[in-house]
Design a protein around this motif. Structure first.
Motif, PDB file in Angstrom:
ATOM      1  N   ASP A 160      -8.061   1.033 -11.501  1.00 14.03           N
ATOM      2  CA  ASP A 160      -6.704   0.649 -11.132  1.00 14.03           C
ATOM      3  C   ASP A 160      -6.751  -0.314  -9.948  1.00 14.03           C
ATOM      4  OD1 ASP A 160      -3.964   0.689 -10.203  1.00 14.03           O
ATOM      5  OD2 ASP A 160      -3.742   2.496 -11.424  1.00 14.03           O
ATOM      6  N   ALA A 161      -6.001  -1.388 -10.036  1.00 12.52           N
ATOM      7  CA  ALA A 161      -5.998  -2.383  -8.960  1.00 12.52           C
ATOM      8  C   ALA A 161      -5.542  -1.782  -7.641  1.00 12.52           C
ATOM      9  CB  ALA A 161      -5.093  -3.563  -9.343  1.00 12.52           C
ATOM     10  N   LYS A 162      -4.798  -0.708  -7.706  1.00 12.29           N
ATOM     11  CA  LYS A 162      -4.308  -0.144  -6.443  1.00 12.29           C
ATOM     12  C   LYS A 162      -5.420   0.489  -5.612  1.00 12.29           C
ATOM     13  CE  LYS A 162      -2.734   4.485  -7.766  1.00 12.29           C
ATOM     14  NZ  LYS A 162      -1.550   5.308  -8.043  1.00 12.29           N
ATOM     15  N   LEU A 163      -6.590   0.640  -6.210  1.00  9.38           N
ATOM     16  CA  LEU A 163      -7.723   1.146  -5.436  1.00  9.38           C
ATOM     17  C   LEU A 163      -8.268   0.081  -4.481  1.00  9.38           C
ATOM     18  CD1 LEU A 163      -9.532   3.147  -8.249  1.00  9.38           C
ATOM     19  CD2 LEU A 163      -8.094   4.038  -6.408  1.00  9.38           C
ATOM     20  N   ILE A 164      -7.755  -1.120  -4.609  1.00 13.04           N
ATOM     21  CA  ILE A 164      -8.101  -2.198  -3.676  1.00 13.04           C
ATOM     22  C   ILE A 164      -6.892  -2.400  -2.781  1.00 13.04           C
ATOM     23  CG2 ILE A 164      -8.489  -4.683  -3.454  1.00 13.04           C
ATOM     24  CD1 ILE A 164      -9.908  -2.763  -6.418  1.00 13.04           C
ATOM     25  N   ASP A 165      -6.952  -1.807  -1.576  1.00 10.05           N
ATOM     26  CA  ASP A 165      -5.805  -1.837  -0.675  1.00 10.05           C
ATOM     27  C   ASP A 165      -6.190  -2.434   0.673  1.00 10.05           C
ATOM     28  OD1 ASP A 165      -7.240   0.165   0.573  1.00 10.05           O
ATOM     29  OD2 ASP A 165      -5.978   1.790  -0.199  1.00 10.05           O
ATOM     30  N   ALA A 166      -5.346  -2.219   1.674  1.00  9.24           N
ATOM     31  CA  ALA A 166      -5.612  -2.837   2.971  1.00  9.24           C
ATOM     32  C   ALA A 166      -6.884  -2.313   3.626  1.00  9.24           C
ATOM     33  CB  ALA A 166      -4.414  -2.649   3.910  1.00  9.24           C
ATOM     34  N   ASN A 167      -7.414  -1.217   3.115  1.00  5.57           N
ATOM     35  CA  ASN A 167      -8.683  -0.720   3.632  1.00  5.57           C
ATOM     36  C   ASN A 167      -9.888  -1.352   2.965  1.00  5.57           C
ATOM     37  OD1 ASN A 167      -7.701   1.133   5.574  1.00  5.57           O
ATOM     38  ND2 ASN A 167      -7.063   2.465   3.886  1.00  5.57           N
ATOM     39  N   GLY A 168      -9.651  -2.161   1.956  1.00  7.42           N
ATOM     40  CA  GLY A 168     -10.748  -2.817   1.266  1.00  7.42           C
ATOM     41  C   GLY A 168     -10.901  -2.330  -0.154  1.00  7.42           C
ATOM     42  N   LEU A 169     -12.067  -2.615  -0.726  1.00 11.11           N
ATOM     43  CA  LEU A 169     -12.334  -2.254  -2.105  1.00 11.11           C
ATOM     44  C   LEU A 169     -12.939  -0.852  -2.141  1.00 11.11           C
ATOM     45  CD1 LEU A 169     -12.201  -5.415  -2.042  1.00 11.11           C
ATOM     46  CD2 LEU A 169     -13.709  -5.393  -4.013  1.00 11.11           C
ATOM     47  N   ASN A 170     -12.133   0.119  -2.541  1.00  9.28           N
ATOM     48  CA  ASN A 170     -12.652   1.473  -2.651  1.00  9.28           C
ATOM     49  C   ASN A 170     -13.526   1.633  -3.883  1.00  9.28           C
ATOM     50  OD1 ASN A 170     -11.304   2.913  -0.299  1.00  9.28           O
ATOM     51  ND2 ASN A 170      -9.584   1.873  -1.259  1.00  9.28           N
ATOM     52  N   GLY A 222     -16.865  -2.363   0.797  1.00  6.75           N
ATOM     53  CA  GLY A 222     -15.545  -2.707   0.301  1.00  6.75           C
ATOM     54  C   GLY A 222     -15.240  -4.188   0.308  1.00  6.75           C
ATOM     55  N   GLY A 223     -16.268  -5.018   0.395  1.00  7.83           N
ATOM     56  CA  GLY A 223     -16.049  -6.465   0.445  1.00  7.83           C
ATOM     57  C   GLY A 223     -15.714  -7.058  -0.907  1.00  7.83           C
ATOM     58  N   THR A 224     -14.864  -8.084  -0.925  1.00  4.44           N
ATOM     59  CA  THR A 224     -14.553  -8.786  -2.178  1.00  4.44           C
ATOM     60  C   THR A 224     -15.679  -9.724  -2.555  1.00  4.44           C
ATOM     61  OG1 THR A 224     -13.572 -10.798  -1.236  1.00  4.44           O
ATOM     62  CG2 THR A 224     -12.123  -8.880  -1.508  1.00  4.44           C
ATOM     63  N   ASP A 260     -10.676 -11.346   1.626  1.00  2.00           N
ATOM     64  CA  ASP A 260     -10.897 -10.635   2.885  1.00  2.00           C
ATOM     65  C   ASP A 260     -11.645 -11.452   3.916  1.00  2.00           C
ATOM     66  OD1 ASP A 260     -13.106 -10.632   1.260  1.00  2.00           O
ATOM     67  OD2 ASP A 260     -13.505  -8.512   1.385  1.00  2.00           O
ATOM     68  N   THR A 265      -2.915  -3.855  -4.228  1.00  8.35           N
ATOM     69  CA  THR A 265      -1.558  -3.293  -4.120  1.00  8.35           C
ATOM     70  C   THR A 265      -0.520  -4.410  -4.067  1.00  8.35           C
ATOM     71  OG1 THR A 265      -1.854  -3.101  -1.722  1.00  8.35           O
ATOM     72  CG2 THR A 265      -2.300  -1.132  -3.041  1.00  8.35           C
ATOM     73  N   ILE A 279      -0.212  -5.593  -7.824  1.00  7.28           N
ATOM     74  CA  ILE A 279       0.605  -4.795  -8.745  1.00  7.28           C
ATOM     75  C   ILE A 279       2.074  -4.749  -8.298  1.00  7.28           C
ATOM     76  CG2 ILE A 279      -1.337  -3.415  -9.563  1.00  7.28           C
ATOM     77  CD1 ILE A 279      -0.409  -1.134  -7.805  1.00  7.28           C
ATOM     78  N   GLY A 305     -14.404  -6.521  -7.814  1.00  8.71           N
ATOM     79  CA  GLY A 305     -13.027  -6.160  -7.462  1.00  8.71           C
ATOM     80  C   GLY A 305     -12.223  -7.340  -6.938  1.00  8.71           C
ATOM     81  N   THR A 359      -4.587  -8.120  -1.554  1.00 11.93           N
ATOM     82  CA  THR A 359      -4.975  -6.787  -2.045  1.00 11.93           C
ATOM     83  C   THR A 359      -4.490  -6.534  -3.469  1.00 11.93           C
ATOM     84  OG1 THR A 359      -2.924  -5.778  -1.246  1.00 11.93           O
ATOM     85  CG2 THR A 359      -4.790  -5.804   0.281  1.00 11.93           C
ATOM     86  N   MET A 363      -8.314  -7.385   5.034  1.00 13.58           N
ATOM     87  CA  MET A 363      -7.931  -8.002   3.773  1.00 13.58           C
ATOM     88  C   MET A 363      -6.961  -9.173   3.984  1.00 13.58           C
ATOM     89  SD  MET A 363      -9.773  -6.183   1.806  1.00 13.58           S
ATOM     90  CE  MET A 363      -9.258  -6.571   0.117  1.00 13.58           C
ATOM     91  N   HIS A 404     -13.519  -5.376   9.053  1.00 17.88           N
ATOM     92  CA  HIS A 404     -13.258  -5.943   7.723  1.00 17.88           C
ATOM     93  C   HIS A 404     -11.763  -5.875   7.470  1.00 17.88           C
ATOM     94  CE1 HIS A 404     -13.427  -5.377   3.123  1.00 17.88           C
ATOM     95  NE2 HIS A 404     -13.636  -6.642   3.368  1.00 17.88           N
ATOM     96  N   ASP A 443       0.841  -1.202   0.000  1.00 21.34           N
ATOM     97  CA  ASP A 443       0.000   0.000   0.000  1.00 21.34           C
ATOM     98  C   ASP A 443       0.877   1.253   0.000  1.00 21.34           C
ATOM     99  OD1 ASP A 443      -2.253  -1.580   0.184  1.00 21.34           O
ATOM    100  OD2 ASP A 443      -3.006  -0.671   2.017  1.00 21.34           O
ATOM    101  N   ARG A 492      -0.817   4.773  -1.320  1.00 20.68           N
ATOM    102  CA  ARG A 492      -2.159   4.750  -0.750  1.00 20.68           C
ATOM    103  C   ARG A 492      -2.209   5.375   0.632  1.00 20.68           C
ATOM    104  NH1 ARG A 492      -5.816   4.759  -3.929  1.00 20.68           N
ATOM    105  NH2 ARG A 492      -7.253   3.866  -2.420  1.00 20.68           N
TER     106      ARG A 492
END
Lengths: 287, 287, 287, 287
Positions: D130-140, D275-277, C101, C84, C87, D117, C82, C79, C77, A85, A90
């Protein structure tokens, strides 16, 4: 001693070895009372070369829990923030790049202390406390937090045991599992260990704690069909004996064999888990 | 020293204080290398009366996490088996009456060590490791498990610092919160603490670790708008400084004030959390 | 009806409204028995335009749990994998790039069904089951899993209630909280809701379930000091009434006001949480 | 169709089947756009007898996760309050007797929807995010919450597929595991399922979703060594295909065989996991 292990022997040992009120009616730490400040000072003199041995096993999903006992599972480690991240930018809104994480674990799932509220005999816990005081909110008495500064003293790996010692029993059981690369029935299955009659010996020797490289210190299969872990039935609720389980002893034992010194300074602080039935630990043996 | 704290000062300090490769290209423990076996032997001589102080705070829902930082929450303790089940005869099929439990916690949510993989500078962690090695699986390098037998030595609460010391900084911040009965902004809010320039002092003094009764050791508000926790940016990724946070110091400090002795044997073993960004601890100060 | 709410009124209502054995001694679903297959067919005819309304609230850390009741917390929640990481090429050894997750939540922490084993009267649960059958292992009887295909039928938001209906009571309480941007005492604090005497009405009307946009359906403060949630004391253990709480009704209500149609097809399947005291849900109202 | 499955075939299919921007640049639900309101009305007419089939499997420790994939584990259900506490009078201070609980689960560990996602192709997720929008905070972006009221329509278990259908593929794989009493390699091991070329068919048929009684819908072992789950590489990130996995189909299939009707009203609402997968579900097939 020739004991026919069973419910009757448990009742007899309970009657003979009961330490309730021995250290006051509000006592929460049982045999840890055997350790006196001067024992700690004396134990410090065993620190002669500065070698430190960690007696904990890793807390991760490769742990020994294979589902044999009570719904226990291996530790689950999850990240709240990662380096991936960070490099994906991020976190930069917060002007710091970092990693963070959580851990979910069974308190008694790896190297740990048992708290005195872990085992009951009939309706009672150690010192006469009613078992109902241990409810879904945790241990309202006899939780591990009461031992927060009590796990310090002389550690011994072999014979010549003294009052207030942290006695460590090495069976080689864990080392065999590690060598074979699988835990198999380690957690809850058959194992070498102390016999039921050892409860009398612990009382007589006034040990502070007994620790082992096995899941439950005592021998399995149980010596009777009438009780599961009959030694536990006595030593925790009647005697208030402090117990350490799943200790990693390989390196310490090899060192002791090499220098012939089987005593050391012992420091195994529990986490202050309020109302915990025990605590995961990484005890230190220092020589 | 008169430093204008900011991105440039961070870069300069990073360049000057970088300990990468100082203890080998595979080093995982940074400043803990400053502790030598003879230091531990010498520290043992500080154990003079056998008094033991627990420096951990309780792990329960009354903890300091109030949501200011990174989704951290207070420990969640849940039972797997209870005394009320026992007396309701729900366990007797298993011929043992017992209590058992789980704990879910943020590794850095209460008294804890930071691991060296906790903070990054740009794309790098301590010793030049790529930050991407810290992913959703945890810290593949620089995890807390590498310090498993390294948290032992001399502890000091006041001046006269020596090489390899575990330096403990008491600000009184936690004691004020405990007295007021509320944590407020303790976790992530303003706090007393060391200034940015302290990074130079730590390097010069060759301390093993720096520990404090605050959330993040360094002063807050930050001394700059350009970085959040600027001292962290340098001491962890560049220097590999071991850091302990949220230490409970009240009783230890009172004792030191009483006997005038501000040094002690220190033993604060981390749990072996494989790939952990740190570990919850209950460090012991022994006098 | 003029009832002086208290322990005596609870006992009277329990005696009069008890549905134990009404649907067989092994019944696990209570008033859901009021729904007949032909009701479902008839309800299907209410699907006239294909508009679907989701009645669940989001499961995340912004939820309504603010600590007022029983150690409940908002969903956590986390993960396991991810984007990140993907990539940063941390997953490519596995030849797939993905996110994964976990969710940890209080079963009754957001929009949910109560299971019939959720509330006891004295030592008994619905249908006369002993409360001790609900232990640390979960609900060995009356768990939510028994309703796995039972939450389907006619939903009604207003008057004209019929046998087997899923009655939805909108108080506007949640909408006020959402508008104000804070939950405050929503979970466990004061709230509009049905009075104690409503238990008689539910029995007479033979409703399948009663659902509301509040934390606990019934009015708070409690109508008596002698019991906390007195209506709960009767409707779950005596009547076996199915109850849904924390429903999000804004969009559905607005639509009903617009077209004047306050009935709809209702489908709110619970998760099959074995031994669960309830289930988080996202019920669907379809018009 | 004769496709040599591999990275090249994946690239070709991605190019041909990409639905990015098809439903707008902000679209979050992909093929669920195929369902039109009139489809739902028409599907309602399939409710002829009021029989309801639950397609979820139980959420408990007997689940299919055996550690083959990504650190997934079976659901952990723990109590916060129990009937044994209640009868031991541990709750009476609160004037209510009740049970309460928590659930920790892998979102994709049992019967579930995949969110869009969940899978990436190179650095991108569905609709070009962008895959980086899915980070440790979840799926943005592309989290399951966007489908909160979209999982309703016609379900079909056999041939004659139409636009907007929820297509359910029964292989019998789960039923074999249940019959044998063990999951074995169900989660992540070999399985019957659709071939890679099925991605073209799904696109042509304009199905809303494809669901199966297997772990991953597609056939395993993979049809190539160049990619793990090659069909996933295309259908989620390129097409935005909604996918349901680990569906329990035994009772539904038996019923369809009996009455010869293989179509039904389908309602499988996801939980609103921000933000769940994906989401654990208990979909309902109603005839």
């Amino acid at each position: 001693m020739d004991i026919k292990v069973g419910r009757q022997a448990i009742q007899e040992a309970t009657d003979k070895l009961k330490n309730w009120d021995r250290w006051g009616k509000d006592d929460q730490i049982g045999t840890l009372n055997h350790v006196r400040p001067e024992d700690i000072v004396k134990a410090a003199s065993l620190i002669r070369t500065g070698r430190v041995f960690a007696l904990g096993i890793p807390l991760d999903r490769t742990g020994p829990q294979t589902g044999l006992f009570g719904g226990r599972f291996n530790p689950i480690h999850q990240m709240l923030a990662t380096g991936t991240d960070a490099i994906a930018e991020r976190q930069d809104w917060n002007k710091i790049r970092y990693a963070d994480d959580t851990l979910m674990l069974c308190v008694q799932g790896a190297t740990h202390w048992d708290a005195l509220g872990h085992i009951f005999y009939e309706d009672k816990a150690y010192n006469g406390y009613d078992a109902k005081l241990i409810d879904a909110n945790g241990l309202n008495v006899l939780g591990i937090e009461h031992s927060k500064n009590k796990m310090v003293g002389r550690g011994v790996l072999k014979v010549a045991i003294g009052r207030g010692d942290f006695v460590i029993v090495r069976t080689g059981h864990m080392e065999r599992c590690l060598k074979e690369g699988q835990w198999g029935g380690y957690a809850g299955g058959d194992a070498p260990g102390v016999k039921f009659e050892n409860c009398y010996w612990c009382q007589e020797k006034q040990v502070a704690a007994i620790c082992s490289d096995t899941w439950g210190v005592e021998v399995r299969p149980n010596e009777t069909k009438e009780a599961n872990q009959p030694w536990h039935w006595v030593v925790i609720p009647a005697m208030g004996l402090c117990m350490g389980e799943i200790f990693y002893l390989k390196e310490l034992a090899e060192d002791c064999a090499k220098d012939g010194v089987y005593e050391f300074f012992f420091c195994g602080p529990p986490l202050l888990i309020t109302g915990g039935t025990g605590s995961p630990i990484n005890p230190q043996a220092i020589k």
